[in-house]
Design a protein around this motif. Structure first.
Motif, short mmCIF file in Angstrom:
data_model
loop_
_atom_site.label_atom_id
_atom_site.label_comp_id
_atom_site.label_asym_id
_atom_site.label_seq_id
_atom_site.Cartn_x
_atom_site.Cartn_y
_atom_site.Cartn_z
N MET A 55 -12.46 2.40 1.10
CA MET A 55 -12.84 3.76 0.67
C MET A 55 -14.17 3.72 -0.05
O MET A 55 -14.26 3.32 -1.21
N PHE A 62 -13.74 1.16 7.63
CA PHE A 62 -13.38 0.88 9.02
C PHE A 62 -14.51 1.24 9.98
O PHE A 62 -14.77 0.54 10.95
N ALA A 84 -6.61 -0.25 -1.15
CA ALA A 84 -5.49 0.04 -2.04
C ALA A 84 -4.18 0.08 -1.27
O ALA A 84 -3.11 0.12 -1.86
N ARG A 85 -4.26 0.11 0.06
CA ARG A 85 -3.03 0.19 0.87
C ARG A 85 -2.67 -1.18 1.39
O ARG A 85 -3.49 -1.84 2.00
N ARG A 87 0.48 -2.04 3.16
CA ARG A 87 1.63 -2.19 4.06
C ARG A 87 1.27 -3.14 5.20
O ARG A 87 0.09 -3.29 5.54
N ASP A 90 -0.86 -1.69 7.76
CA ASP A 90 -2.25 -1.48 7.34
C ASP A 90 -3.07 -2.75 7.57
O ASP A 90 -4.20 -2.71 8.06
N THR A 93 -3.62 -3.32 11.28
CA THR A 93 -4.65 -2.40 11.80
C THR A 93 -6.03 -2.90 11.42
O THR A 93 -6.96 -2.88 12.24
N ARG A 96 -6.87 -5.76 13.61
CA ARG A 96 -7.18 -5.29 14.98
C ARG A 96 -8.59 -4.70 15.03
O ARG A 96 -9.28 -4.78 16.02
N LYS A 105 -5.75 -4.20 -3.32
CA LYS A 105 -5.99 -3.99 -4.75
C LYS A 105 -4.66 -3.67 -5.43
O LYS A 105 -3.85 -2.97 -4.84
N THR B 148 -7.62 -2.91 -10.90
CA THR B 148 -8.23 -4.08 -10.26
C THR B 148 -9.35 -4.64 -11.14
O THR B 148 -9.46 -5.86 -11.36
N SER B 426 -1.60 4.82 11.20
CA SER B 426 -1.19 3.53 10.67
C SER B 426 -2.31 2.82 9.92
O SER B 426 -2.07 1.98 9.08
#
Lengths: 122, 428
Positions: A55, A62, A84-85, A87, A90, A93, A96, A105, B148, B426
Protein backbone atom coordinates in the motif's frame (compact mmCIF):
# COMPACT_ATOMS: atom_id res chain seq x y z
CA UNK A 1 31.32 -5.36 -3.43
CA UNK A 2 28.51 -3.74 -1.46
CA UNK A 3 25.04 -4.90 -2.49
CA UNK A 4 22.25 -2.38 -2.94
CA UNK A 5 18.72 -2.58 -1.54
CA UNK A 6 15.99 -0.25 -2.72
CA UNK A 7 13.35 0.13 0.01
CA UNK A 8 10.05 1.44 -1.35
CA UNK A 9 7.98 2.32 1.70
CA UNK A 10 6.09 5.47 2.72
CA UNK A 11 6.22 5.09 6.53
CA UNK A 12 9.26 7.15 7.45
CA UNK A 13 9.95 5.45 10.80
CA UNK A 14 9.79 1.98 9.25
CA UNK A 15 12.21 3.23 6.59
CA UNK A 16 14.64 4.43 9.27
CA UNK A 17 14.53 1.18 11.20
CA UNK A 18 14.92 -1.07 8.16
CA UNK A 19 17.64 1.14 6.72
CA UNK A 20 19.50 0.95 10.03
CA UNK A 21 19.46 -2.83 10.36
CA UNK A 22 20.37 -3.42 6.72
CA UNK A 23 23.12 -0.79 6.75
CA UNK A 24 24.62 -2.40 9.85
CA UNK A 25 24.63 -5.65 7.93
CA UNK A 26 26.65 -4.07 5.15
CA UNK A 27 23.98 -3.17 2.62
CA UNK A 28 23.80 0.05 0.68
CA UNK A 29 20.19 1.10 1.35
CA UNK A 30 18.37 3.50 -0.96
CA UNK A 31 14.81 4.57 -0.23
CA UNK A 32 11.79 5.76 -2.13
CA UNK A 33 8.45 6.78 -0.61
CA UNK A 34 6.06 7.23 -3.52
CA UNK A 35 4.20 4.64 -5.57
CA UNK A 36 3.75 6.79 -8.64
CA UNK A 37 7.37 6.92 -9.78
CA UNK A 38 8.64 3.89 -7.86
CA UNK A 39 9.21 1.89 -11.02
CA UNK A 40 11.40 4.69 -12.42
CA UNK A 41 13.39 4.57 -9.19
CA UNK A 42 13.92 0.81 -9.63
CA UNK A 43 15.16 1.32 -13.19
CA UNK A 44 17.39 4.22 -12.18
CA UNK A 45 18.95 2.50 -9.15
CA UNK A 46 19.02 -1.02 -10.62
CA UNK A 47 19.37 -2.52 -7.10
CA UNK A 48 20.31 -6.06 -6.09
CA UNK A 49 17.11 -6.39 -4.03
CA UNK A 50 13.84 -4.44 -3.89
CA UNK A 51 11.74 -4.23 -0.74
CA UNK A 52 8.30 -3.16 -1.84
CA UNK A 53 5.32 -2.14 0.32
CA UNK A 54 1.89 -3.11 -1.09
CA UNK A 55 0.00 0.00 0.00
CA UNK A 56 1.81 3.05 -1.30
CA UNK A 57 0.57 6.54 -2.07
CA UNK A 58 -0.30 6.85 -5.72
CA UNK A 59 0.08 3.27 -6.84
CA UNK A 60 -0.26 -0.28 -5.53
CA UNK A 61 2.86 -2.35 -4.92
CA UNK A 62 1.37 -5.12 -7.09
CA UNK A 63 1.15 -2.78 -10.09
CA UNK A 64 4.74 -1.66 -9.57
CA UNK A 65 5.83 -5.30 -9.33
CA UNK A 66 4.10 -6.05 -12.61
CA UNK A 67 6.03 -3.23 -14.32
CA UNK A 68 9.27 -4.54 -12.86
CA UNK A 69 8.66 -8.10 -14.07
CA UNK A 70 7.82 -6.90 -17.57
CA UNK A 71 10.97 -4.80 -17.85
CA UNK A 72 13.98 -6.22 -19.69
CA UNK A 73 16.58 -4.43 -17.57
CA UNK A 74 15.30 -4.95 -14.02
CA UNK A 75 12.82 -7.80 -14.63
CA UNK A 76 14.84 -10.36 -12.67
CA UNK A 77 15.56 -8.33 -9.55
CA UNK A 78 14.55 -10.19 -6.35
CA UNK A 79 11.56 -8.52 -4.69
CA UNK A 80 10.51 -8.78 -1.04
CA UNK A 81 6.96 -7.55 -0.54
CA UNK A 82 5.62 -6.06 2.69
CA UNK A 83 1.93 -6.07 3.50
CA UNK A 84 -0.52 -5.85 6.37
CA UNK A 85 -2.44 -8.84 4.97
CA UNK A 86 -1.03 -12.22 5.83
CA UNK A 87 -3.51 -14.87 4.75
CA UNK A 88 -2.12 -17.87 2.91
CA UNK A 89 -3.92 -16.88 -0.28
CA UNK A 90 -2.50 -13.33 -0.04
CA UNK A 91 1.01 -14.74 0.06
CA UNK A 92 0.31 -17.10 -2.83
CA UNK A 93 -1.12 -14.27 -4.91
CA UNK A 94 1.96 -12.15 -4.22
CA UNK A 95 4.22 -14.95 -5.32
CA UNK A 96 2.15 -15.58 -8.44
CA UNK A 97 2.53 -11.88 -9.24
CA UNK A 98 6.28 -12.27 -9.15
CA UNK A 99 7.26 -11.56 -5.55
CA UNK A 100 10.17 -13.71 -4.36
CA UNK A 101 9.33 -13.33 -0.69
CA UNK A 102 6.47 -11.83 1.29
CA UNK A 103 6.52 -10.47 4.84
CA UNK A 104 3.49 -9.53 6.89
CA UNK A 105 3.49 -6.45 9.09
CA UNK A 106 4.34 -6.21 11.90
CA UNK A 107 7.53 -8.10 11.01
CA UNK A 108 10.69 -8.42 13.09
CA UNK A 109 14.05 -6.94 12.12
CA UNK A 110 15.51 -10.41 11.96
CA UNK A 111 12.85 -11.52 9.48
CA UNK A 112 13.63 -8.60 7.14
CA UNK A 113 17.35 -9.16 7.41
CA UNK A 114 17.10 -12.92 6.78
CA UNK A 115 14.72 -12.37 3.88
CA UNK A 116 17.07 -9.92 2.15
CA UNK A 117 20.07 -12.19 2.70
CA UNK A 118 18.15 -15.18 1.34
CA UNK A 119 17.18 -13.26 -1.78
CA UNK A 120 20.77 -12.51 -2.70
CA UNK A 121 22.03 -16.02 -2.13
CA UNK A 122 19.14 -17.59 -4.10
CA UNK B 1 -60.26 -20.34 7.41
CA UNK B 2 -61.87 -16.89 7.59
CA UNK B 3 -61.98 -14.91 10.78
CA UNK B 4 -65.75 -15.27 11.14
CA UNK B 5 -65.35 -19.03 10.95
CA UNK B 6 -63.14 -18.99 14.04
CA UNK B 7 -65.96 -18.09 16.44
CA UNK B 8 -66.17 -21.68 17.69
CA UNK B 9 -62.47 -21.78 18.51
CA UNK B 10 -62.80 -18.53 20.48
CA UNK B 11 -65.81 -19.85 22.40
CA UNK B 12 -63.85 -22.98 23.27
CA UNK B 13 -60.82 -20.96 24.41
CA UNK B 14 -62.94 -18.71 26.65
CA UNK B 15 -64.84 -21.68 28.08
CA UNK B 16 -61.65 -23.56 28.94
CA UNK B 17 -60.07 -20.42 30.38
CA UNK B 18 -63.04 -19.98 32.70
CA UNK B 19 -63.12 -23.68 33.62
CA UNK B 20 -66.67 -24.25 32.37
CA UNK B 21 -67.62 -27.70 31.13
CA UNK B 22 -68.99 -27.96 27.62
CA UNK B 23 -72.23 -29.51 28.87
CA UNK B 24 -72.77 -26.75 31.43
CA UNK B 25 -72.20 -23.99 28.89
CA UNK B 26 -74.57 -25.68 26.44
CA UNK B 27 -77.26 -26.06 29.07
CA UNK B 28 -76.99 -22.48 30.35
CA UNK B 29 -77.07 -21.18 26.76
CA UNK B 30 -80.12 -23.18 25.80
CA UNK B 31 -78.49 -25.46 23.22
CA UNK B 32 -77.50 -29.11 23.17
CA UNK B 33 -74.00 -30.23 24.09
CA UNK B 34 -73.55 -31.91 20.71
CA UNK B 35 -74.51 -28.70 18.91
CA UNK B 36 -72.03 -26.71 21.04
CA UNK B 37 -69.42 -29.31 20.21
CA UNK B 38 -69.99 -28.75 16.50
CA UNK B 39 -69.87 -24.96 17.05
CA UNK B 40 -66.63 -25.18 19.01
CA UNK B 41 -65.03 -27.14 16.17
CA UNK B 42 -66.12 -24.46 13.71
CA UNK B 43 -68.46 -26.90 11.97
CA UNK B 44 -71.54 -24.78 12.50
CA UNK B 45 -71.89 -21.07 11.83
CA UNK B 46 -73.61 -19.14 14.57
CA UNK B 47 -74.87 -15.65 15.19
CA UNK B 48 -77.85 -13.83 16.68
CA UNK B 49 -79.42 -15.13 19.86
CA UNK B 50 -77.17 -18.21 20.24
CA UNK B 51 -74.06 -16.03 20.06
CA UNK B 52 -75.53 -13.52 22.54
CA UNK B 53 -76.46 -16.30 24.97
CA UNK B 54 -73.05 -17.91 24.80
CA UNK B 55 -71.30 -14.55 25.27
CA UNK B 56 -73.58 -13.78 28.19
CA UNK B 57 -72.80 -17.07 29.95
CA UNK B 58 -69.07 -16.69 29.26
CA UNK B 59 -69.20 -13.08 30.51
CA UNK B 60 -67.60 -11.55 27.42
CA UNK B 61 -68.66 -9.03 24.81
CA UNK B 62 -70.27 -10.80 21.83
CA UNK B 63 -67.88 -8.89 19.55
CA UNK B 64 -64.97 -10.57 21.27
CA UNK B 65 -66.33 -13.90 20.06
CA UNK B 66 -67.41 -12.76 16.62
CA UNK B 67 -64.39 -10.60 15.74
CA UNK B 68 -61.81 -11.69 18.26
CA UNK B 69 -59.05 -9.65 19.85
CA UNK B 70 -56.56 -11.24 17.52
CA UNK B 71 -57.43 -9.51 14.25
CA UNK B 72 -54.30 -7.36 14.39
CA UNK B 73 -52.28 -10.38 15.43
CA UNK B 74 -53.49 -12.33 12.39
CA UNK B 75 -52.60 -9.39 10.18
CA UNK B 76 -49.15 -9.23 11.75
CA UNK B 77 -48.69 -12.98 11.30
CA UNK B 78 -49.67 -12.77 7.66
CA UNK B 79 -47.18 -9.95 7.18
CA UNK B 80 -44.25 -11.70 8.82
CA UNK B 81 -45.08 -15.00 7.12
CA UNK B 82 -44.53 -13.24 3.84
CA UNK B 83 -41.01 -12.40 5.01
CA UNK B 84 -40.04 -15.97 5.82
CA UNK B 85 -37.14 -17.48 3.85
CA UNK B 86 -37.94 -18.81 0.40
CA UNK B 87 -38.91 -22.44 0.53
CA UNK B 88 -40.27 -22.21 4.07
CA UNK B 89 -43.58 -24.04 4.18
CA UNK B 90 -46.20 -21.99 6.00
CA UNK B 91 -49.86 -22.94 6.39
CA UNK B 92 -51.14 -19.51 5.44
CA UNK B 93 -54.74 -20.72 5.50
CA UNK B 94 -54.43 -21.63 9.17
CA UNK B 95 -52.82 -18.47 10.52
CA UNK B 96 -56.08 -17.27 12.08
CA UNK B 97 -56.58 -20.61 13.83
CA UNK B 98 -53.02 -20.39 15.14
CA UNK B 99 -53.53 -16.82 16.39
CA UNK B 100 -56.80 -17.74 18.15
CA UNK B 101 -55.59 -20.92 19.74
CA UNK B 102 -52.12 -19.78 20.72
CA UNK B 103 -52.22 -15.97 20.94
CA UNK B 104 -49.19 -15.74 23.23
CA UNK B 105 -47.09 -17.96 21.01
CA UNK B 106 -48.29 -16.12 17.90
CA UNK B 107 -47.37 -12.76 19.42
CA UNK B 108 -43.98 -14.18 20.39
CA UNK B 109 -43.43 -15.42 16.84
CA UNK B 110 -44.34 -12.03 15.39
CA UNK B 111 -41.93 -10.37 17.81
CA UNK B 112 -39.15 -12.86 16.99
CA UNK B 113 -39.48 -12.29 13.26
CA UNK B 114 -39.62 -8.53 13.76
CA UNK B 115 -36.39 -8.72 15.80
CA UNK B 116 -34.80 -10.90 13.12
CA UNK B 117 -35.71 -8.32 10.48
CA UNK B 118 -34.18 -5.58 12.62
CA UNK B 119 -31.01 -7.62 13.03
CA UNK B 120 -30.89 -8.28 9.28
CA UNK B 121 -31.12 -4.53 8.69
CA UNK B 122 -28.39 -3.87 11.26
CA UNK B 123 -26.07 -6.50 9.75
CA UNK B 124 -26.69 -5.13 6.26
CA UNK B 125 -25.97 -1.60 7.47
CA UNK B 126 -22.78 -2.59 9.31
CA UNK B 127 -21.56 -4.67 6.35
CA UNK B 128 -22.17 -1.73 4.07
CA UNK B 129 -20.36 0.52 6.52
CA UNK B 130 -17.34 -1.79 6.87
CA UNK B 131 -16.97 -2.11 3.13
CA UNK B 132 -17.30 1.59 2.47
CA UNK B 133 -15.76 2.91 5.66
CA UNK B 134 -12.58 4.68 4.56
CA UNK B 135 -11.85 5.86 8.10
CA UNK B 136 -11.86 2.32 9.46
CA UNK B 137 -9.64 0.98 6.65
CA UNK B 138 -7.22 3.90 6.90
CA UNK B 139 -7.01 3.76 10.69
CA UNK B 140 -6.37 0.01 10.78
CA UNK B 141 -3.61 0.40 8.22
CA UNK B 142 -2.06 3.18 10.30
CA UNK B 143 -2.20 1.05 13.44
CA UNK B 144 -0.42 -1.88 11.76
CA UNK B 145 2.24 0.36 10.22
CA UNK B 146 2.86 2.14 13.53
CA UNK B 147 3.13 -1.13 15.42
CA UNK B 148 5.65 -2.35 12.83
CA UNK B 149 7.72 0.77 13.30
CA UNK B 150 7.63 0.57 17.10
CA UNK B 151 8.57 -3.11 17.02
CA UNK B 152 11.56 -2.48 14.76
CA UNK B 153 12.85 0.51 16.73
CA UNK B 154 12.37 -1.23 20.09
CA UNK B 155 14.26 -4.28 18.84
CA UNK B 156 17.12 -2.13 17.62
CA UNK B 157 17.42 -0.46 21.03
CA UNK B 158 17.13 -3.74 22.90
CA UNK B 159 19.57 -5.68 20.74
CA UNK B 160 22.24 -2.96 20.41
CA UNK B 161 23.19 -2.01 23.98
CA UNK B 162 26.27 -0.13 22.76
CA UNK B 163 24.34 1.87 20.19
CA UNK B 164 25.70 5.36 19.46
CA UNK B 165 23.80 8.04 21.30
CA UNK B 166 22.69 9.72 18.11
CA UNK B 167 20.99 6.51 16.97
CA UNK B 168 19.61 5.87 20.45
CA UNK B 169 18.04 9.32 20.49
CA UNK B 170 16.64 8.90 17.04
CA UNK B 171 14.93 5.56 17.72
CA UNK B 172 13.72 6.70 21.13
CA UNK B 173 12.21 9.72 19.44
CA UNK B 174 10.65 7.48 16.76
CA UNK B 175 9.12 5.20 19.39
CA UNK B 176 7.79 8.24 21.22
CA UNK B 177 6.27 9.61 18.02
CA UNK B 178 4.83 6.27 16.99
CA UNK B 179 3.38 5.51 20.40
CA UNK B 180 1.55 8.85 20.28
CA UNK B 181 0.28 8.06 16.80
CA UNK B 182 -0.77 4.62 17.95
CA UNK B 183 -2.65 6.07 20.92
CA UNK B 184 -4.41 8.57 18.66
CA UNK B 185 -5.31 5.90 16.11
CA UNK B 186 -6.55 3.53 18.80
CA UNK B 187 -8.60 6.28 20.40
CA UNK B 188 -10.09 7.20 17.04
CA UNK B 189 -10.87 3.58 16.30
CA UNK B 190 -12.57 3.03 19.65
CA UNK B 191 -14.65 6.20 19.27
CA UNK B 192 -15.60 5.21 15.78
CA UNK B 193 -16.65 1.69 16.74
CA UNK B 194 -18.37 2.78 19.93
CA UNK B 195 -20.58 5.22 18.13
CA UNK B 196 -21.51 2.71 15.43
CA UNK B 197 -24.15 0.81 17.44
CA UNK B 198 -26.45 3.81 17.72
CA UNK B 199 -26.56 3.60 14.07
CA UNK B 200 -29.46 5.79 13.90
CA UNK B 201 -28.10 9.16 13.24
CA UNK B 202 -24.58 9.87 14.41
CA UNK B 203 -22.87 7.83 11.73
CA UNK B 204 -25.43 8.09 8.98
CA UNK B 205 -24.49 10.10 5.98
CA UNK B 206 -27.08 12.57 4.64
CA UNK B 207 -27.69 10.16 1.75
CA UNK B 208 -28.36 7.31 4.17
CA UNK B 209 -30.79 9.55 6.05
CA UNK B 210 -32.57 10.35 2.78
CA UNK B 211 -32.86 6.68 1.79
CA UNK B 212 -34.07 5.75 5.28
CA UNK B 213 -36.72 8.47 5.09
CA UNK B 214 -37.85 7.32 1.64
CA UNK B 215 -38.00 3.66 2.70
CA UNK B 216 -39.92 4.49 5.86
CA UNK B 217 -42.50 6.26 3.70
CA UNK B 218 -42.62 3.60 1.00
CA UNK B 219 -41.29 6.19 -1.53
CA UNK B 220 -44.83 7.56 -1.72
CA UNK B 221 -45.95 10.94 -0.34
CA UNK B 222 -49.68 11.56 -0.86
CA UNK B 223 -49.41 15.03 0.74
CA UNK B 224 -47.07 16.08 -2.09
CA UNK B 225 -49.37 14.70 -4.80
CA UNK B 226 -52.00 17.44 -4.45
CA UNK B 227 -52.40 20.17 -7.04
CA UNK B 228 -51.85 23.78 -5.91
CA UNK B 229 -49.54 22.50 -3.22
CA UNK B 230 -48.20 24.94 -0.63
CA UNK B 231 -44.77 23.30 -0.74
CA UNK B 232 -43.17 25.20 2.16
CA UNK B 233 -46.12 24.44 4.41
CA UNK B 234 -46.12 20.74 3.41
CA UNK B 235 -42.38 20.44 4.06
CA UNK B 236 -42.78 21.95 7.53
CA UNK B 237 -45.21 19.17 8.37
CA UNK B 238 -42.88 16.28 7.59
CA UNK B 239 -41.50 14.44 10.58
CA UNK B 240 -37.71 14.75 10.54
CA UNK B 241 -35.22 13.66 13.20
CA UNK B 242 -32.00 13.65 11.20
CA UNK B 243 -29.28 16.13 10.34
CA UNK B 244 -29.71 19.47 8.56
CA UNK B 245 -27.73 18.11 5.61
CA UNK B 246 -30.05 15.13 5.37
CA UNK B 247 -33.07 17.43 5.61
CA UNK B 248 -31.77 19.47 2.68
CA UNK B 249 -31.61 16.32 0.56
CA UNK B 250 -35.13 15.37 1.61
CA UNK B 251 -36.45 18.83 0.70
CA UNK B 252 -34.71 18.69 -2.67
CA UNK B 253 -36.17 15.25 -3.31
CA UNK B 254 -39.68 16.32 -2.33
CA UNK B 255 -39.47 19.45 -4.49
CA UNK B 256 -38.69 17.26 -7.49
CA UNK B 257 -41.43 14.86 -6.36
CA UNK B 258 -44.07 17.61 -6.30
CA UNK B 259 -42.96 18.91 -9.74
CA UNK B 260 -43.23 15.38 -11.15
CA UNK B 261 -46.65 14.95 -9.51
CA UNK B 262 -47.80 18.13 -11.26
CA UNK B 263 -46.57 16.76 -14.59
CA UNK B 264 -48.15 13.33 -14.12
CA UNK B 265 -50.96 13.60 -11.56
CA UNK B 266 -51.70 10.66 -9.29
CA UNK B 267 -55.06 9.90 -10.94
CA UNK B 268 -53.52 9.76 -14.42
CA UNK B 269 -50.67 7.64 -13.15
CA UNK B 270 -53.02 5.12 -11.53
CA UNK B 271 -55.22 5.01 -14.59
CA UNK B 272 -52.34 4.14 -16.92
CA UNK B 273 -50.75 1.68 -14.50
CA UNK B 274 -54.01 -0.15 -13.92
CA UNK B 275 -54.41 -0.47 -17.69
CA UNK B 276 -50.83 -1.18 -18.81
CA UNK B 277 -48.75 -2.03 -15.74
CA UNK B 278 -45.51 -0.18 -14.93
CA UNK B 279 -44.52 0.32 -18.55
CA UNK B 280 -42.38 3.45 -18.98
CA UNK B 281 -43.12 3.63 -22.68
CA UNK B 282 -46.89 3.46 -22.22
CA UNK B 283 -46.83 6.07 -19.47
CA UNK B 284 -44.64 8.40 -21.51
CA UNK B 285 -46.93 8.02 -24.53
CA UNK B 286 -50.10 8.46 -22.49
CA UNK B 287 -48.93 11.55 -20.66
CA UNK B 288 -46.50 13.11 -23.14
CA UNK B 289 -43.97 13.40 -20.33
CA UNK B 290 -40.21 12.96 -20.73
CA UNK B 291 -38.82 9.58 -19.71
CA UNK B 292 -36.89 10.80 -16.64
CA UNK B 293 -40.12 12.21 -15.19
CA UNK B 294 -41.90 8.96 -16.03
CA UNK B 295 -39.15 6.91 -14.34
CA UNK B 296 -39.29 8.98 -11.18
CA UNK B 297 -43.08 8.76 -11.03
CA UNK B 298 -43.05 4.99 -11.51
CA UNK B 299 -40.61 4.65 -8.63
CA UNK B 300 -43.08 6.43 -6.31
CA UNK B 301 -45.95 4.02 -6.91
CA UNK B 302 -47.38 2.56 -3.71
CA UNK B 303 -46.72 -1.16 -3.53
CA UNK B 304 -50.41 -2.05 -3.39
CA UNK B 305 -50.80 -0.62 -6.90
CA UNK B 306 -48.14 -2.67 -8.69
CA UNK B 307 -44.93 -4.61 -8.21
CA UNK B 308 -42.05 -2.54 -6.84
CA UNK B 309 -40.14 -0.42 -9.34
CA UNK B 310 -36.45 0.37 -8.69
CA UNK B 311 -34.54 3.45 -9.69
CA UNK B 312 -31.00 4.84 -9.78
CA UNK B 313 -30.26 8.48 -10.50
CA UNK B 314 -26.67 9.64 -10.87
CA UNK B 315 -25.02 12.91 -11.77
CA UNK B 316 -22.62 13.51 -14.64
CA UNK B 317 -19.73 12.31 -12.50
CA UNK B 318 -21.49 8.99 -11.94
CA UNK B 319 -22.15 9.49 -8.22
CA UNK B 320 -25.44 8.00 -7.07
CA UNK B 321 -27.95 10.72 -6.10
CA UNK B 322 -30.99 8.54 -5.54
CA UNK B 323 -31.45 4.80 -5.21
CA UNK B 324 -34.33 2.42 -4.73
CA UNK B 325 -33.40 -1.23 -4.77
CA UNK B 326 -35.66 -4.05 -5.94
CA UNK B 327 -35.40 -7.74 -6.64
CA UNK B 328 -31.97 -8.23 -5.10
CA UNK B 329 -30.29 -5.81 -7.54
CA UNK B 330 -27.85 -3.95 -5.31
CA UNK B 331 -27.03 -0.27 -5.65
CA UNK B 332 -24.21 1.42 -3.68
CA UNK B 333 -25.16 4.22 -1.31
CA UNK B 334 -23.20 7.27 -2.33
CA UNK B 335 -20.44 6.08 -4.61
CA UNK B 336 -20.55 5.27 -8.30
CA UNK B 337 -21.95 1.88 -9.26
CA UNK B 338 -20.62 -0.69 -11.74
CA UNK B 339 -19.16 1.07 -14.82
CA UNK B 340 -20.92 -1.53 -16.98
CA UNK B 341 -24.41 -0.34 -15.99
CA UNK B 342 -26.22 1.15 -19.01
CA UNK B 343 -26.99 4.28 -16.98
CA UNK B 344 -23.36 5.30 -17.47
CA UNK B 345 -23.49 4.60 -21.20
CA UNK B 346 -26.54 6.85 -21.41
CA UNK B 347 -24.48 9.75 -20.01
CA UNK B 348 -22.63 9.86 -23.31
CA UNK B 349 -25.89 10.04 -25.30
CA UNK B 350 -28.29 12.38 -23.45
CA UNK B 351 -31.90 11.81 -24.42
CA UNK B 352 -31.29 8.42 -26.04
CA UNK B 353 -33.12 5.63 -24.20
CA UNK B 354 -31.32 2.32 -23.60
CA UNK B 355 -33.10 -0.88 -22.65
CA UNK B 356 -31.10 -3.81 -21.36
CA UNK B 357 -31.50 -6.94 -19.26
CA UNK B 358 -28.88 -7.27 -16.55
CA UNK B 359 -27.84 -9.99 -14.17
CA UNK B 360 -26.11 -9.13 -10.91
CA UNK B 361 -25.41 -12.16 -8.74
CA UNK B 362 -28.72 -14.02 -8.72
CA UNK B 363 -30.80 -10.95 -9.58
CA UNK B 364 -32.14 -10.56 -13.12
CA UNK B 365 -33.63 -7.16 -13.95
CA UNK B 366 -34.96 -5.28 -16.94
CA UNK B 367 -33.49 -1.78 -17.08
CA UNK B 368 -34.42 1.39 -18.94
CA UNK B 369 -31.85 4.18 -18.94
CA UNK B 370 -31.94 7.75 -20.15
CA UNK B 371 -30.04 10.95 -19.38
CA UNK B 372 -31.69 14.33 -19.02
CA UNK B 373 -29.98 17.66 -19.41
CA UNK B 374 -30.63 19.56 -16.20
CA UNK B 375 -28.88 22.68 -17.48
CA UNK B 376 -27.94 23.36 -21.09
CA UNK B 377 -24.31 24.14 -21.82
CA UNK B 378 -23.38 27.71 -22.60
CA UNK B 379 -20.15 29.28 -23.83
CA UNK B 380 -19.08 29.84 -20.25
CA UNK B 381 -20.85 26.99 -18.42
CA UNK B 382 -20.85 23.24 -18.99
CA UNK B 383 -24.06 21.22 -19.31
CA UNK B 384 -25.37 19.52 -16.19
CA UNK B 385 -26.61 15.99 -16.72
CA UNK B 386 -28.56 13.55 -14.60
CA UNK B 387 -28.84 9.94 -15.73
CA UNK B 388 -31.73 7.68 -14.71
CA UNK B 389 -32.03 3.90 -14.74
CA UNK B 390 -35.44 2.39 -14.08
CA UNK B 391 -35.32 -1.19 -12.77
CA UNK B 392 -38.09 -3.75 -13.20
CA UNK B 393 -37.99 -7.42 -12.25
CA UNK B 394 -36.63 -9.51 -15.12
CA UNK B 395 -36.83 -13.20 -15.84
CA UNK B 396 -34.84 -14.03 -18.98
CA UNK B 397 -31.31 -14.71 -17.74
CA UNK B 398 -30.12 -16.05 -21.11
CA UNK B 399 -29.91 -12.68 -22.83
CA UNK B 400 -28.83 -10.77 -19.71
CA UNK B 401 -25.48 -9.04 -19.41
CA UNK B 402 -23.47 -9.61 -16.25
CA UNK B 403 -22.73 -6.51 -14.18
CA UNK B 404 -21.54 -5.84 -10.64
CA UNK B 405 -22.52 -3.52 -7.82
CA UNK B 406 -19.46 -1.36 -7.29
CA UNK B 407 -15.81 -2.30 -7.88
CA UNK B 408 -14.76 -2.32 -4.24
CA UNK B 409 -17.01 -5.26 -3.38
CA UNK B 410 -17.39 -6.87 -6.78
CA UNK B 411 -16.17 -10.49 -7.06
CA UNK B 412 -16.04 -10.55 -10.89
CA UNK B 413 -12.48 -11.27 -12.00
CA UNK B 414 -10.72 -10.02 -15.12
CA UNK B 415 -13.16 -7.16 -15.62
CA UNK B 416 -11.76 -4.52 -17.96
CA UNK B 417 -14.00 -1.88 -16.42
CA UNK B 418 -12.60 -2.36 -12.93
CA UNK B 419 -11.38 0.95 -11.46
CA UNK B 420 -10.10 -0.36 -8.13
CA UNK B 421 -9.18 -3.65 -6.59
CA UNK B 422 -12.00 -5.55 -4.94
CA UNK B 423 -11.87 -6.22 -1.24
CA UNK B 424 -13.17 -9.66 -2.17
CA UNK B 425 -10.21 -10.36 -4.45
CA UNK B 426 -7.71 -12.89 -3.17
CA UNK B 427 -4.80 -10.52 -3.65
CA UNK B 428 -6.31 -7.53 -1.86
Amino acid sequence: MTKTVLLIEDEQNIVEAVRFILSRDGWDVRTHANGLDAFDAVRRRNPDVVILDVMLPGRSGFDILQDIREDETVGNVPVLMLSARGRKEDIETAKRSGANLYLTKPFSNEEVLNAVRDLVTE
Amino acid sequence: MSESNMIGTRIREHRIMKGIKQGDLAQKSGISASYLNLIEHNKRKIGGRVLLNLANVLGVEPSLLSEGAEASLIAALAKVSGALPLGASVEMDRLDEFAVRFPGLAQYLVELIRQRDELDCAVKMFSERLVHDPLLIKTLHEVISTVTSIRSAASILAENRELESVWQSRFQRNIDEDSRRLAESAEMLVKHLQTAPDAGSALMTPQEELYGFLEDNGYHFPEFEVLNLDFDHAVKNISWHGSDAGHSLVVRYLRQYSRDAMAIPDATLRQVITRSGPSPEMLATATGSPLPTVFRRLATLPKELCEPVGLVVCDGAGAVLMRKEIGGFKIPIDVAGCPLWPIYQSLSQPGVPIRETLVQGQAVVETFSVTETVRQAGFSVPALLNAHMLILPGSEKKQARQVGRTCKICPVENCEARREKSMLASDF
